[in-house]
Design a protein around this motif. Structure first.
Motif, PDB file in Angstrom:
ATOM      1  N   THR A  42       0.753  -0.675  -0.336  1.00 53.73           N
ATOM      2  CA  THR A  42      -0.575   0.328   0.088  1.00 53.73           C
ATOM      3  C   THR A  42       0.398   0.773  -0.062  1.00 53.73           C
ATOM      4  O   THR A  42       0.260   2.241  -1.104  1.00 53.73           O
ATOM      5  N   LEU A  43       1.813   1.426   0.634  1.00 55.34           N
ATOM      6  CA  LEU A  43       2.882   2.650   0.798  1.00 55.34           C
ATOM      7  C   LEU A  43       3.237   2.226  -0.437  1.00 55.34           C
ATOM      8  O   LEU A  43       3.467   3.680  -1.043  1.00 55.34           O
ATOM      9  N   ASP A  44       3.635   1.633  -1.306  1.00 53.47           N
ATOM     10  CA  ASP A  44       4.519   1.442  -2.639  1.00 53.47           C
ATOM     11  C   ASP A  44       3.392   1.901  -3.540  1.00 53.47           C
ATOM     12  O   ASP A  44       3.977   3.045  -4.215  1.00 53.47           O
ATOM     13  N   ARG A  45       2.462   1.888  -3.313  1.00 47.82           N
ATOM     14  CA  ARG A  45       0.694   2.241  -4.243  1.00 47.82           C
ATOM     15  C   ARG A  45       1.170   4.087  -3.956  1.00 47.82           C
ATOM     16  O   ARG A  45       0.990   4.141  -5.123  1.00 47.82           O
ATOM     17  N   ILE A  46       0.814   4.054  -3.243  1.00 50.08           N
ATOM     18  CA  ILE A  46       0.266   5.404  -2.188  1.00 50.08           C
ATOM     19  C   ILE A  46       2.151   6.106  -2.694  1.00 50.08           C
ATOM     20  O   ILE A  46       1.941   7.744  -4.450  1.00 50.08           O
ATOM     21  N   ALA A  47       3.430   5.854  -2.955  1.00 45.69           N
ATOM     22  CA  ALA A  47       4.212   6.600  -3.215  1.00 45.69           C
ATOM     23  C   ALA A  47       3.954   6.736  -5.140  1.00 45.69           C
ATOM     24  O   ALA A  47       4.701   7.637  -5.728  1.00 45.69           O
ATOM     25  N   THR A  48       4.079   5.688  -5.866  1.00 41.78           N
ATOM     26  CA  THR A  48       4.112   6.050  -7.068  1.00 41.78           C
ATOM     27  C   THR A  48       3.015   6.615  -7.754  1.00 41.78           C
ATOM     28  O   THR A  48       3.319   7.104  -8.597  1.00 41.78           O
TER      29      THR A  48
END
Length: 152
Positions: free
Chosen positions: A119-125
């Protein structure tokens, strides 16, 4: 009992000790001397008006699934856009702005640590911005309830 009094009791008296039973709103209605339909309608209105953000359990961290506190430093001109992106994510249970260079803070939950990181990676992307991951190291109990009827 009039609607303002019911609202006041719902907001104040059920921050703790919410009935844990199959029909909790029926129990609350009985306590207040009104119908279950009235309690549900008022609760829905309080949610729609933004006076409350959710009705649900708060579970001790990491007893079910995983979570982390996260934060981002967002340029002022993008703050609303990125905050909407973060808040719309189904695994973010709340977010808030702070007056600080790291100005958006939020909690991410997931089935396990890998799901939280995804989820953190999706938000960053999606935002094109770095997300600071601040996992819980030591749990503290903070009672977030407060008496709305207290007087100075």
């Amino acid at each position: 009992m009039h609607r303002p009094a019911i609202e006041s009791r719902l907001l104040n008296d059920y921050q703790r000790g919410f009935p844990l039973e199959p029909a909790p709103f029926a129990r609350i209605a009985a306590d207040l001397g009104v119908s279950e339909a009235a309690v549900l309608a008022i609760a829905e209105d309080l949610l729609a008006e933004g006076k409350i953000s959710r009705i649900g359990a708060i579970v001790r961290p990491h007893s079910i699934g995983a979570s982390t506190l996260a934060a981002m430093s967002i340029p002022e001109q993008r703050l609303e856009e990125v905050a909407a992106l973060v808040s719309a994510h189904p695994h973010v249970n709340h977010s808030y702005q702070r007056e600080h260079p790291i100005n958006l803070w939020f909690v991410v939950t997931g089935a396990d640590r890998a799901a939280v990181c995804e989820t953190l990676d999706r938000i960053a992307t999606a935002s094109g911005l770095a997300v600071l991951d601040l996992p819980l190291l030591q749990a503290y109990h903070i009672d977030l309830g407060f008496d709305l009827h207290a007087r100075d």
